[in-house]
Each structure stands twice: as C-alpha cells, then as structure tokens.
Write an enzyme that holds these catalytic residues in place. Structure first.
Site, mmCIF file in Angstrom:
data_model
loop_
_atom_site.group_PDB
_atom_site.id
_atom_site.type_symbol
_atom_site.label_atom_id
_atom_site.label_comp_id
_atom_site.label_asym_id
_atom_site.label_seq_id
_atom_site.Cartn_x
_atom_site.Cartn_y
_atom_site.Cartn_z
ATOM 1 N N CYS A 5 -49.737 -4.916 47.413
ATOM 2 C CA CYS A 5 -50.316 -4.671 46.088
ATOM 3 C C CYS A 5 -51.787 -4.301 46.139
ATOM 4 C CB CYS A 5 -50.130 -5.903 45.216
ATOM 5 S SG CYS A 5 -48.472 -6.571 45.330
ATOM 6 N N GLU A 62 -55.627 -16.727 40.145
ATOM 7 C CA GLU A 62 -56.678 -15.741 39.843
ATOM 8 C C GLU A 62 -57.644 -16.291 38.790
ATOM 9 O OE1 GLU A 62 -55.255 -11.898 38.570
ATOM 10 O OE2 GLU A 62 -57.235 -10.975 38.788
ATOM 11 N N LYS A 121 -50.926 -4.890 33.270
ATOM 12 C CA LYS A 121 -49.572 -4.832 33.838
ATOM 13 C C LYS A 121 -48.511 -5.182 32.796
ATOM 14 C CE LYS A 121 -50.389 -5.617 38.802
ATOM 15 N NZ LYS A 121 -51.856 -5.807 38.915
ATOM 16 N N HIS A 159 -45.978 -3.463 37.332
ATOM 17 C CA HIS A 159 -46.715 -3.607 38.585
ATOM 18 C C HIS A 159 -46.384 -2.412 39.470
ATOM 19 C CE1 HIS A 159 -48.744 -5.040 41.963
ATOM 20 N NE2 HIS A 159 -48.350 -6.309 42.002
ATOM 21 N N PHE A 202 -49.271 -9.514 48.410
ATOM 22 C CA PHE A 202 -48.426 -10.268 49.309
ATOM 23 C C PHE A 202 -48.900 -9.938 50.723
ATOM 24 C CE2 PHE A 202 -44.217 -10.749 46.721
ATOM 25 C CZ PHE A 202 -44.867 -11.619 45.879
#
Lengths: 81, 410
Positions: B161, B311, B332, B337, B397
């Site tokens: 990502c 976050e 998003k 995403h 990830f």
C-alpha cells in the site's frame, strides 16, 4: 476459404489494417507487426489451422511466407482436407 | 538543494478519467463503492469494491497493442499521458534527464489470473505468447517509457500500500540530488479479479457489505468500520526541478517538500504506532517543518480495525495537542483502497485540497471511534483558506511506511 483469405481476415481483425494492405508480397513489418506481434499471430494461426509451428520455423517475412508455411505444415501434419 | 515542483497530474479512478470527476465526488462524499457479486469470469465472493466500468480500452489503445497490456498497465499509461499533457512538453529536458517511477502492489493481477485459469482450470498449456512481458511487474514503467521516450531511471517500486508513496518520494530525491530534472511518478493497480478478491477475503480484512447502503461499506475511523474495500485506478504526477520547470514555462501547481519512509519491522500485516509516527516525523524533518505547519492530513485510513486506531495514535504521537485542531480525513471511504496506486491518488487529492483550500470529508463517519479521536473532517468538505502544507500518509502490509508533504503554491 483458401489460406490467404483466412489469414487476411485474421490479420485485419487483429491489427486493424485494410484488406488491400494484406497482399502476399506485403511484409509483416510494413503491416505494423514487430517480432512480438508475429509470435502472437502465430499463436492464433496454430489454433485456427490446427498446426504446430516450431521455433525454427518462425522466421517469416511476408504474408506469402506465412501462407506457404501454413499450407506446408497442414500437409506435413496431416491436416489437409 | 533543488526544490521539486508538481507541474502536471493525471488520474483514472473509480469515478472515471480525470481529476474533476474524482474531486467532485471526494468533496461531496459521494461513493463509488458498490456491492460486487462478480463478473462473468469465475465465481466471486459477494463483496463491496470500487471499480471503473466506464473505462474503454479501445478509446486509448489499438487492438493489437491491447494483447500486451494488462488493465493495470493501461490505466497507468492513460494517467501518465494525462499528467504529461498537463505539464506540457515544450522545453522539456533531454530524454536522459527524464525518468519514470511506478508503484504497484500486485502488478498485472488480471492477466496472471486469466493465465492461471487457462493452465489449471482449462487444463490448457497453450498460454498467450506475450504473457511474460504483459505480467512482469515493471510492465507499466516499460510501456510509459516506450511512449514517452524517457531514457532516465525506469524503476518499479512494489511495497504494497505504500508503493506509489515510495515511487514518488524516491523521484523527489532523484530530482533533488540532480540525478533527474523531470520524473513521471505514480502508481497503478487493477486487482478486482476473482482470485485476488478471494485472497483478500481469506485474510479477513475486507469490509462487510452494508446491505442497506452498499456504497457506505467502507467506514474509516468509524465505530462501525469492518474493513477495507478494494479499488482500482492509476494516478501520476509530473515532478520537475523547480527552477528548470519555471525556465521552460511550466507552471508549478504545488511543491513536494517532504518525504519520510521506513519500516514498522513489527508484524507482517499489523501496523505499529511507532513505525507510522517515525515516518511522519521523518517527512517533517525532511521538509524542515514544525508539526504546526501541517494544515491537513489525508490519512491512510483504510477502515480496518488495526490501521485506523494505530494511525490515530501515531498522529497524536507526532502532533500532540495540535491534533485537536488538525483536520484529518480518509477519502478511501469513497474511492476504495487502490493499494499500489493509493498513495499517488491520495497525494493528488491532497494537492487539490491544498490548491482549493478545501479539505474533503471522511464519508460515512457518523459515529467516530473514540479510539480514533482526531479532528475528523466529516459530513461536508471543510474550508481551510489559510492552509500552507498538507500531509498524505501511506502504510503498507509488510511494514513499509511512506509519508509525503506538499506545499501550497500561491
């Protein structure tokens, strides 16, 4: 339908050229096919004509060369008629 | 050190082609997410996704060329063309001074999916001759180079990502260091294909489809969030040496002034507060900015339980009490995403927010999670007339972090 007519239809559909351009003496290069596009065309030719083209048989320059190769392989591989 | 100007941008998003459809929807909180029971190419799980079904390949490419272009590459080329057209080619540096950086998570997922189907499901060993150059992860970068003739760096970054954050950030560095004068940098992703969606499903990260309102299935920072929604698209920026851009008559639309990237080094998929905070702090240091300079954060905000609370804590750690009045949103919720293209698209959204002084909302955020206590922009877009700098977060990830900071150009 003869081999040239069938091949012409395939090339027209696949590469968006006109029927007039696909003459036996026309080179594949002038029709806009690079080496990768030729491989892709041969793949479809193998399916359409039920033949197997070996790696040492892909050095073809003109539409006429392709027609001759197809006819020869169909005969050799027992696919005529 | 050289400054880096953004002189053009282009995008294909779930809303269509171009920036206007994207920003109109993002600012209005209008979602492209839909329930998705699949197409005619295999069994599908019932899931929500955000995809573009108005995109017409034949409007952009001759039939023969499409044989060697995965959808990911097509979207990349279309977005890159638009970015270059916006930047203009008059006076452009020589080819060796122009490079290409592309971020993608899974590359040509669609072609790989159909190739495997041919081999395993159809029991057919006759695979298309151009399969290899079509699925290679650097196919998009290669095709863009063929089109543009750019002969400088040609690199593909794949870090899930954060892929396009890193692609853009490293392009910024390349220009700053004088290795390039112009970089076309962005990302592309098109993995709404059966095997990939099932793989995401198996990881238990996809949002439940909201039966009453499928378009609201992705709910970042909400108490009711249940996961992420996959999206597809591509976004590219033209980045240039500021002075050289001005000298050739290109108009700087914004400046990319900060980039921070590192690794969580903690877990394969679970993010860490420390890792995310380090990246934000590194970007601020890189930009030589105090936290108070940031007027808006476009958050990574995936809508997963783990990301959003992590976050939020990381933003709190970096910004402290400033976070009480620091507008944050995750777009998003409406575009999904985009994985490898997410950072590029969201940086573009961030640049538009800077330019317009209008921060887009996090859609569907009726009930913010107390564990995500931030100054959420929700309901409607918020006017930020005095904004000077904004931040865009991307956390992957695998642990790679990518944070970019942009400065408004008056």
């Amino acid at each position: 339908m003869d081999t040239l007519e069938t091949l012409r239809g395939m090339i027209i559909d696949k590469f968006e050229v006109t029927a007039d351009e696909v003459q036996p003496q026309a080179t594949l290069e002038t029709l806009g096919l690079d080496s990768l596009a030729v491989f892709d065309l041969i793949f479809d030719i193998e399916s359409k004509f039920d033949i197997k083209v070996e790696n040492d048989q892909v050095q073809i320059s003109t539409v006429g060369d392709v027609v001759s190769l197809i006819d020869r392989l169909r005969k050799e591989q027992g696919k005529t008629g | 050190m050289r400054r880096v100007a953004v002189t053009g941008w282009g995008v294909v998003s779930p809303f269509g082609e171009g920036v206007d459809p994207l920003m109109d929807a993002v600012n209005a909180g209008r979602s492209a997410v839909r329930a998705f029971a699949g197409r005619n190419d295999g069994p599908w799980p019932l899931r929500a996704a955000a995809w573009n079904d108005s995109y017409d390949p034949r409007a952009h490419f001759p039939l023969a060329q499409l044989n060697s272009l995965d959808r990911t590459t097509q979207l990349a080329v279309v977005a890159a063309r638009a970015a270059l057209a916006m930047a203009g080619r008059d006076g452009m540096p020589h080819a060796e001074a122009c490079g290409i950086h592309v971020g993608t998570g899974m590359g040509s997922a669609g072609t790989l999916d159909s190739t495997y189907r041919t081999y395993y499901a159809d029991n057919n060993t006759r695979l298309r001759p151009l399969t290899v150059p079509t699925v290679m992860t650097n196919a998009s970068a290669a095709q863009i180079a063929l089109e543009t003739g750019f002969a400088g760096a040609n690199l593909t970054y794949s870090c899930a990502c954060a892929s396009s954050a890193v692609a853009i950030g490293e392009a910024v560095r390349r220009i700053r260091h004088g290795d390039a004068q112009l970089m076309l940098a962005g990302g592309s992703e098109a993995l709404v294909v059966p095997s990939v969606v099932y793989a995401w499903e198996a990881l238990r990260t996809l949002a439940d489809v909201d039966a009453a309102a499928p378009s609201a299935s992705c709910r970042p920072f909400s108490l009711r969030r249940s996961g992420l929604v996959l999206g597809e698209g591509a976004a590219f920026l033209v980045l240039e040496d500021w002075d050289a851009a001005c000298a050739r008559g290109a108009r700087p639309l914004a400046e990319i002034c900060g980039y921070g990237s590192g690794s969580d080094s903690g877990h394969l998929t679970r993010p860490t507060v420390e890792g995310q905070a380090r990246a934000m702090a590194a970007a601020l240091r890189d930009a030589a900015l105090a936290p108070a300079a940031i007027g808006y954060i476009n958050a990574h905000g995936t809508g997963t339980q783990a990301n959003d609370s992590t976050e939020s804590a990381a933003i709190r750690q970096v910004f402290g009490d400033l976070a009480d009045h620091l507008p944050v949103s995750s777009t998003k919720a409406v575009h999904g995403h985009l994985l490898g293209a997410a950072a590029a698209l969201e940086l573009l959204v961030t640049l538009c927010a800077l330019q317009s002084g209008l921060a887009p909302p996090t859609a569907h955020l009726d009930e913010p999670d107390p564990a995500c206590a931030l100054d959420h922009v929700r309901g409607a877009a918020r006017r930020l007339p005095d904004i000077t700098h904004a931040m865009s977060n991307s956390f992957a990830f695998g642990g790679t972090t990518g944070v970019l900071i942009a400065r408004r150009v008056a």
